[in-house]
Design a protein around this motif. Structure first.
Motif, PDB file in Angstrom:
ATOM      1  N   UNK A  25       1.041  -1.219  -0.083  1.00  0.00           N
ATOM      2  CA  UNK A  25      -0.022  -0.018  -0.096  1.00  0.00           C
ATOM      3  C   UNK A  25       0.989   1.156   0.215  1.00  0.00           C
ATOM      4  N   UNK A  26       1.815   1.019   0.999  1.00  0.00           N
ATOM      5  CA  UNK A  26       2.718   2.433   1.087  1.00  0.00           C
ATOM      6  C   UNK A  26       3.262   3.126  -0.591  1.00  0.00           C
ATOM      7  N   UNK A  27       4.133   1.518  -1.304  1.00  0.00           N
ATOM      8  CA  UNK A  27       4.827   2.087  -2.411  1.00  0.00           C
ATOM      9  C   UNK A  27       3.576   2.379  -3.172  1.00  0.00           C
ATOM     10  N   UNK A  28       2.059   2.531  -3.193  1.00  0.00           N
ATOM     11  CA  UNK A  28       1.352   2.282  -4.152  1.00  0.00           C
ATOM     12  C   UNK A  28       1.660   2.588  -5.318  1.00  0.00           C
ATOM     13  N   UNK A  29       1.463   3.541  -6.110  1.00  0.00           N
ATOM     14  CA  UNK A  29       2.033   3.873  -7.854  1.00  0.00           C
ATOM     15  C   UNK A  29       3.663   3.108  -7.958  1.00  0.00           C
ATOM     16  N   UNK A  30       4.534   2.959  -7.004  1.00  0.00           N
ATOM     17  CA  UNK A  30       5.954   2.993  -7.600  1.00  0.00           C
ATOM     18  C   UNK A  30       6.218   1.542  -7.824  1.00  0.00           C
ATOM     19  N   UNK A  31       5.810   0.831  -7.409  1.00  0.00           N
ATOM     20  CA  UNK A  31       5.224  -0.463  -7.756  1.00  0.00           C
ATOM     21  C   UNK A  31       5.529  -1.273  -8.714  1.00  0.00           C
ATOM     22  N   UNK A  32       4.800  -0.217 -10.011  1.00  0.00           N
ATOM     23  CA  UNK A  32       5.202  -1.000 -11.146  1.00  0.00           C
ATOM     24  C   UNK A  32       6.093  -0.648 -11.878  1.00  0.00           C
ATOM     25  N   UNK A  33       6.822   0.287 -11.533  1.00  0.00           N
ATOM     26  CA  UNK A  33       8.108   1.066 -11.708  1.00  0.00           C
ATOM     27  C   UNK A  33       9.281  -0.008 -11.242  1.00  0.00           C
ATOM     28  N   UNK A  34       9.417  -0.527 -10.027  1.00  0.00           N
ATOM     29  CA  UNK A  34      10.380  -0.741  -9.446  1.00  0.00           C
ATOM     30  C   UNK A  34       9.753  -2.470 -10.246  1.00  0.00           C
ATOM     31  N   UNK A  35       9.058  -2.944 -10.632  1.00  0.00           N
ATOM     32  CA  UNK A  35       9.023  -4.022 -11.894  1.00  0.00           C
ATOM     33  C   UNK A  35       9.531  -4.142 -13.031  1.00  0.00           C
TER      34      UNK A  35
END
Lengths: 438, 166
Positions: free
Chosen positions: A176-186
């Motif tokens: 939840x914290x990472x929010x929209x950053x997750x798909x960029x880490x992907x």
């Protein structure tokens, strides 16, 4: 236009204005320079940001075998980051529950147990107390409740190999914290089919400037042409070190203060933008990498992974820049005008020796305190900090670029506004101390 | 005076060479500094947490220049747009404890201690380290085949950069 004013043009006292002041109609976004110099602000940041947010601890590739450990300072606390005997990743405070000494004094290594040198208490790589001299002097149930174990961090979780901790047990989940950053880490994590790995070696340095200036700088597409003129000269001088791609791209707000810019650039990327300098051997190698990406993700995503650059910021102090090489960078304030920076190089575990060599060569050309670019960033940040000495008379910085546009460019300042907006929500700081403008 | 050869070069001659290099650097005669290197020379500064003899092909360094990049580094440092070194800092390289560690038919392996002071904007910072040089003789002159500066520091604290030549 240095000080915001009321519609009736009466100046508002700075102590009644937030640090981050915005006028959406007039497309103005101001940050009070108090936030870069005041020790009270730094104290507030440690209380409301570094003690409350998920913070980057380390990368899974640093702990390969059971017993591997790393010690790392996170928001002033020494953390012992281990893979225990059963293979599970743990993070404990590196302080003896007995009388406080730091139990592990090495930066990294492999150990079955850790013995505190002060009185000899021994802990397993899972942090559990194994023995203490004079055990017969303690009750049998002395550690029945685990109070003599190393204290685990309140929260520990990972996303795609990046491990984070939080000192606030009540924090929202990491996803939840990472929010929209997750798909960029992907997009970074997907560059390896096995695991992304940190290449050995840490670039560790101090900058005499406020930590937030490095946040701004790490995701700033605007400064490149000026600050890094000599790097661009270098690319032009190196025969075949550029592909015919102009700088072009966009910035995105990823929620919770995270942000990214994504753009095309002419430099070579080991995954996978070829430049003539890399020759036929390199061309074959990069085509292989690119084709495999197409097999795994389809052409559109493969092209995005291979050809686009990303400067990503995860609030409050993690930068993952996937540019001519990939750097993972975190930093902490040690004083209002000083920060400690740690930089690493991230690479696909399975890449060839050829690719690794060029990746590291690319990294050093631009990145780090000995590169052709970072020293000039350090200079810029230190010069800003010096400029803030005139804070009383020149109290505001401007971060408005691109506000009037529907779709921003990579060299606008949207991503910095994302950071500052979150920072303001967390600290609720004012442009001057309450009770008096000074 | 007899011709300089790898077999006969003395520590004193090596010291003279290294002291000359220090002087050239401290006087910012960087184009001249390049003439002290072979055409295939390298200049390396490893990160402070990797082995002193690590390879820049597999570990993260601060600096790993081949001859081309070394020339580019000099070219950059002499520009006004090398902001980190504008205005130029004052430096002083103190080279000591020079020793010929070993001698092959073609190369000398030289060790030394080095302290470099850099002063800019009222601040002086210190780089503490050792040198390892691989020296060759070409046309009767000593030349640097590899220069490696191994920092005896925990990272670059408080110096946030290596914007000068160490």
């Amino acid at each position: 236009m240095n000080a915001p004013v009321n519609p009736d043009s009466k100046p508002i006292p700075l102590s009644e204005l937030p640090v981050v002041w915005t006028d959406k109609e007039k497309h103005r976004f101001k940050v009070a320079r108090r936030s870069f110099v005041d020790p009270d602000i730094l104290k507030t940041e440690y209380e409301t940001i570094f003690s409350k947010c998920w913070l980057y601890l380390g990368h899974e590739s640093e702990l390969v075998k059971p017993g591997d450990f790393v010690t790392r300072i996170v928001a002033k606390r020494s953390i012992l980051f281990t893979r225990d005997a059963s293979g599970k990743i743990k993070a404990m405070f590196n302080t003896c529950p007995h009388r406080g000494a730091q139990v592990c004094r090495e930066r990294k290594g492999n150990a079955k147990s850790f013995q505190c040198f002060y009185h000899g208490w021994v802990f397993g790589s899972d942090g559990k107390l194994k023995s203490q001299p004079g055990a017969e002097c303690y009750p049998d149930d002395f550690n029945a409740d685990g109070q003599a174990d190393l204290v685990p961090v309140p929260r520990l979780d990972s996303y795609r190999g990046f491990w984070f901790i939080c000192f606030d047990a009540g924090v929202q989940s990491l996803p939840d914290y990472l929010a929209g950053a997750k798909e960029w880490i992907d997009i970074v994590a997907d560059q390896s089919e096995t695991m992304m790995t940190l290449v050995g070696g840490t670039q560790e340095y101090q900058i005499r400037a406020n930590w937030k200036l490095l946040t701004e700088n790490s995701i700033d597409g605007y400064h490149a042409i000026n600050t890094h003129a000599t790097y661009v000269d270098y690319l032009k001088n190196s025969q075949g070190s550029m592909s015919p791609v102009p700088f072009d791209g966009t910035g995105y707000d990823l929620g919770n203060g995270h942000a990214v810019i994504e753009y095309r650039a002419p430099w070579g990327r080991p995954v996978a933008q070829w430049i003539p300098l890399w020759g036929e051997e390199g061309k074959v190698e990069l085509e292989k990498v690119h084709n495999r990406l197409i097999e795994r993700f389809g052409k559109e995503r493969a092209d995005r992974i291979a050809y686009s650059n990303r400067n990503m910021f995860i609030f409050p102090n993690l930068v993952i820049n996937d540019i001519m090489a990939i750097t993972v960078r975190t930093y902490y304030p040690t004083a209002p005008d000083a920060m400690q920076v740690f930089g690493w190089a991230l690479a696909p575990n399975e890449e060839s020796a050829w690719a690794r060599k060029y990746r590291l060569s690319n990294f050093l050309e631009f990145l780090g305190p000995g590169g052709f670019a970072t020293p000039d960033d350090v200079e810029a940040l230190e010069q800003c900090q010096r400029g803030f000495e005139a804070m009383l008379e020149a109290p505001w910085s401007d971060i408005s670029k691109g506000m009037k546009k529907e779709k921003v460019n990579y060299d606008d300042e949207l991503q910095m506004r994302s950071f500052w907006t979150q920072w303001q929500a967390a600290t609720k700081a004012t442009a001057a101390p309450k009770g008096g403008d000074r | 005076m007899s011709t300089l050869t790898i077999a006969t070069v003395t520590r004193e001659q090596v010291e003279d060479f290294m002291f000359l290099e220090a002087e050239i650097l401290d006087e910012w005669r960087l184009k001249e500094w390049l003439t002290l290197f072979t055409a295939d020379a390298t200049y390396n500064v490893p990160a402070t947490d990797v082995a002193a003899n690590a390879s820049p092909d597999s570990a993260l360094f601060y600096v790993a220049d081949d001859r081309f990049r070394l020339e580019q580094r000099v070219e950059r440092l002499l520009k006004r747009t090398a902001h980190a070194e504008f205005p130029r800092s004052k430096t002083r390289h103190l080279v000591s404890n020079v020793r010929i560690r070993s001698r092959s038919e073609t190369e000398l392996d030289v060790g030394a201690a080095v302290l470099t002071y850099r002063t800019k904007m009222g601040l002086t910072e210190t780089y503490i380290g050792s040198y390892r040089y691989r020296l060759v003789v070409q046309d009767g002159k000593l030349l640097i085949h590899e220069k490696r500066c191994i920092l005896d520091m925990d990272g670059l604290k408080p110096n946030g950069r290596i914007s000068i030549i160490l």
